[in-house]
Design an enzyme around this catalytic site. Structure first.
Site, PDB file in Angstrom:
ATOM      1  N   TYR A  93     -56.423  27.306 -13.966  1.00 53.33           N
ATOM      2  CA  TYR A  93     -55.397  28.351 -14.068  1.00 53.33           C
ATOM      3  C   TYR A  93     -55.032  28.607 -15.528  1.00 53.33           C
ATOM      4  O   TYR A  93     -55.004  27.695 -16.345  1.00 53.33           O
ATOM      5  CB  TYR A  93     -54.145  27.937 -13.286  1.00 53.33           C
ATOM      6  CG  TYR A  93     -54.010  28.603 -11.918  1.00 53.33           C
ATOM      7  CD1 TYR A  93     -55.131  28.944 -11.174  1.00 53.33           C
ATOM      8  CD2 TYR A  93     -52.750  28.890 -11.394  1.00 53.33           C
ATOM      9  CE1 TYR A  93     -54.999  29.561  -9.936  1.00 53.33           C
ATOM     10  CE2 TYR A  93     -52.609  29.504 -10.154  1.00 53.33           C
ATOM     11  CZ  TYR A  93     -53.737  29.839  -9.434  1.00 53.33           C
ATOM     12  OH  TYR A  93     -53.605  30.446  -8.219  1.00 53.33           O
ATOM     13  N   ASP A 102     -50.769  21.226  -3.761  1.00 49.43           N
ATOM     14  CA  ASP A 102     -51.604  20.843  -2.615  1.00 49.43           C
ATOM     15  C   ASP A 102     -53.062  21.225  -2.886  1.00 49.43           C
ATOM     16  O   ASP A 102     -53.991  20.466  -2.601  1.00 49.43           O
ATOM     17  CB  ASP A 102     -51.082  21.450  -1.300  1.00 49.43           C
ATOM     18  CG  ASP A 102     -50.874  22.966  -1.370  1.00 49.43           C
ATOM     19  OD1 ASP A 102     -50.938  23.566  -2.472  1.00 49.43           O
ATOM     20  OD2 ASP A 102     -50.636  23.559  -0.301  1.00 49.43           O
TER      21      ASP A 102
HETATM   22  N1  LIG Z   1     -49.705  18.721  15.047  1.00 49.01           N
HETATM   23  C1  LIG Z   1     -49.576  19.930  14.502  1.00 49.01           C
HETATM   24  N2  LIG Z   1     -48.333  20.401  14.180  1.00 49.01           N
HETATM   25  C2  LIG Z   1     -48.185  21.603  13.616  1.00 49.01           C
HETATM   26  N3  LIG Z   1     -49.204  22.429  13.350  1.00 49.01           N
HETATM   27  C3  LIG Z   1     -50.442  22.035  13.649  1.00 49.01           C
HETATM   28  C4  LIG Z   1     -50.691  20.761  14.222  1.00 49.01           C
HETATM   29  N4  LIG Z   1     -52.026  20.652  14.392  1.00 49.01           N
HETATM   30  C5  LIG Z   1     -52.576  21.800  13.961  1.00 49.01           C
HETATM   31  N5  LIG Z   1     -51.642  22.655  13.530  1.00 49.01           N
HETATM   32  C6  LIG Z   1     -51.890  23.983  12.975  1.00 49.01           C
HETATM   33  O1  LIG Z   1     -51.730  23.858  11.572  1.00 49.01           O
HETATM   34  C7  LIG Z   1     -51.240  25.049  10.993  1.00 49.01           C
HETATM   35  C8  LIG Z   1     -50.363  24.641   9.830  1.00 49.01           C
HETATM   36  O2  LIG Z   1     -51.195  24.057   8.889  1.00 49.01           O
HETATM   37  P1  LIG Z   1     -50.752  22.931   7.892  1.00 49.01           P
HETATM   38  O3  LIG Z   1     -49.908  21.966   8.627  1.00 49.01           O
HETATM   39  O4  LIG Z   1     -51.991  22.476   7.243  1.00 49.01           O
HETATM   40  O5  LIG Z   1     -49.977  23.684   6.781  1.00 49.01           O
HETATM   41  P2  LIG Z   1     -48.448  24.063   6.529  1.00 49.01           P
HETATM   42  O6  LIG Z   1     -47.645  22.882   6.186  1.00 49.01           O
HETATM   43  O7  LIG Z   1     -47.954  24.954   7.595  1.00 49.01           O
HETATM   44  O8  LIG Z   1     -48.605  24.974   5.319  1.00 49.01           O
HETATM   45  P3  LIG Z   1     -49.181  24.721   3.887  1.00 49.01           P
HETATM   46  O9  LIG Z   1     -50.333  25.649   3.812  1.00 49.01           O
HETATM   47  O10 LIG Z   1     -48.079  25.128   3.008  1.00 49.01           O
HETATM   48  O11 LIG Z   1     -49.556  23.283   3.765  1.00 49.01           O
HETATM   49  C9  LIG Z   1     -50.540  25.808  12.109  1.00 49.01           C
HETATM   50  O12 LIG Z   1     -51.067  27.109  12.126  1.00 49.01           O
HETATM   51  C10 LIG Z   1     -50.952  25.092  13.398  1.00 49.01           C
HETATM   52  O13 LIG Z   1     -51.704  25.959  14.219  1.00 49.01           O
HETATM   53  C1  LIG Z   2     -50.812  28.783  -1.776  1.00 41.07           C
HETATM   54  C2  LIG Z   2     -49.954  27.691  -1.185  1.00 41.07           C
HETATM   55  C3  LIG Z   2     -48.768  28.312  -0.464  1.00 41.07           C
HETATM   56  C4  LIG Z   2     -50.817  26.920  -0.171  1.00 41.07           C
HETATM   57  O1  LIG Z   2     -50.084  25.925   0.425  1.00 41.07           O
HETATM   58  C5  LIG Z   2     -49.464  26.708  -2.286  1.00 41.07           C
HETATM   59  O2  LIG Z   2     -50.555  26.108  -2.888  1.00 41.07           O
HETATM   60  C6  LIG Z   2     -48.613  27.380  -3.334  1.00 41.07           C
HETATM   61  O3  LIG Z   2     -47.464  27.638  -3.138  1.00 41.07           O
HETATM   62  N1  LIG Z   2     -49.233  27.677  -4.529  1.00 41.07           N
HETATM   63  C7  LIG Z   2     -48.572  28.291  -5.665  1.00 41.07           C
HETATM   64  C8  LIG Z   2     -49.281  29.528  -6.081  1.00 41.07           C
HETATM   65  C9  LIG Z   2     -50.710  29.312  -6.584  1.00 41.07           C
HETATM   66  O4  LIG Z   2     -51.358  28.305  -6.218  1.00 41.07           O
HETATM   67  O5  LIG Z   2     -51.172  30.168  -7.337  1.00 41.07           O
HETATM   68  K   LIG Z   3     -51.606  22.724   2.679  1.00 39.13           K
END
Ligand SMILES: Nc1ncnc2c1ncn2[C@@H]1O[C@H](COP(=O)(O)OP(=O)(O)OP(=O)(O)O)[C@@H](O)[C@H]1O
Ligand SMILES: CC(C)(CO)[C@@H](O)C(=O)NCCC(=O)O
Ligand SMILES: [K+]
Length: 249
Positions: A93, A102
């Protein structure tokens, strides 16, 4: 015991490791700080010393979570922080601190496991793709809405798209053109995700031929794994990177 947390936009993924064996003694996915504390307190024989976490939430939200963890368990907490370079990976970046942590940790984990070029695809609330070359150079990546955001945008901005979670899940048993609203929307959004994946694969091949490893992670990884049979599905890829970025000594 060591508590590990991946605080995403919708969910907190947590797990507890035995500090000696590093075996997982408990894990879960929760939608609030409160539910996290409840889940941890339900573990028998819990004795937490250390916590390492990564958060893409605001500093304020993350601070509140850390305060409640310290209050409840008297643990020392370390947070993954942005870096220009770590474990042989160079953040691509323009402003390295703006890259989602993440994504950064998943890349560290992926580059370590691949020991070479990798494409890291994460299917959460947002979907992300990141390209790490064989020399550790992060070439950049892409961010787009994940399944939950795509379907909720359609529900929010139309009047006649309404259906429940059970119907949504059933709709994905086939990808034939939909004959009901739920089929049309769920299958349409999934095809967009799968198309995204195939496009990322083409780009990776244009850089590296067949010499790269593709990783799938995030809650919805299983929805796309069928279109990339060679991919390594690593649900805990962010945790692999977290342990690298926040070693305990
Ligand atoms: N046990 C679970 N609890 C909640 N969501 C789940 C589970 N298993 C699978 N999923 C799926 O995971 C997706 C969410 O993904 P994940 O938990 O990786 O990210 P997040 O915390 O929502 O977001 P981020 O992208 O910010 O990490 C939901 O769309 C859901 O369908
Ligand atoms: C893109 C998400 C939301 C994925 O979880 C996270 O990595 C985030 O908030 N990123 C900041 C913006 C960027 O990565 O450019
Ligand atoms: K994530």
């Amino acid at each position: 015991m060591i508590l590990e947390l991946d605080c995403g936009n919708s969910f907190i993924k947590w797990r507890v490791l035995d500090a000696g064996t590093l075996l997982i003694v408990g894990e879960g996915v929760v939608d609030s700080d409160f539910a996290l504390l409840q889940g941890l307190k339900a573990l028998k024989g819990l004795s937490l010393r250390f916590c390492r976490l990564v958060s893409v939430r605001t500093a304020e939200e993350t601070g509140e979570l850390i305060a409640s963890l310290k209050g409840a368990f008297n643990v020392s907490v370390v947070c993954a922080a942005p870096a220009r370079e770590m474990s042989g990976v160079r953040n691509g970046y323009e402003e390295f601190e703006r890259l989602g942590l993440d994504r950064w940790l998943a890349m560290l984990g992926g580059f370590h496991l691949a020991a070479g070029a990798c494409l890291v695809l994460d299917f959460g609330t947002a979907v992300t793709a990141d390209f790490v070359a064989g020399d550790g150079e992060h070439l950049g990546g892409f961010i787009c809405p994940g399944m939950p955001l795509m379907r909720n945008q359609l529900r929010t901005h139309t009047r006649k798209i309404r259906y429940g979670d059970v119907a949504a899940e059933q709709a994905l048993e086939s990808l034939a053109p939909g004959r009901t609203t739920v089929e049309a929307v769920e299958r349409g959004c999934l095809l967009m995700l799968q198309g995204f994946v195939l496009t990322q694969m083409e780009l990776a091949r244009s850089y590296w031929g067949e010499e790269f490893v593709v990783f799938l992670t995030g809650g919805d990884a299983a929805l796309v794994s069928g279109v990339v049979p060679q991919a390594r599905v690593v649900p805990d890829l962010v945790f692999v990177g977290l342990a690298m970025a926040c070693p305990l000594s």
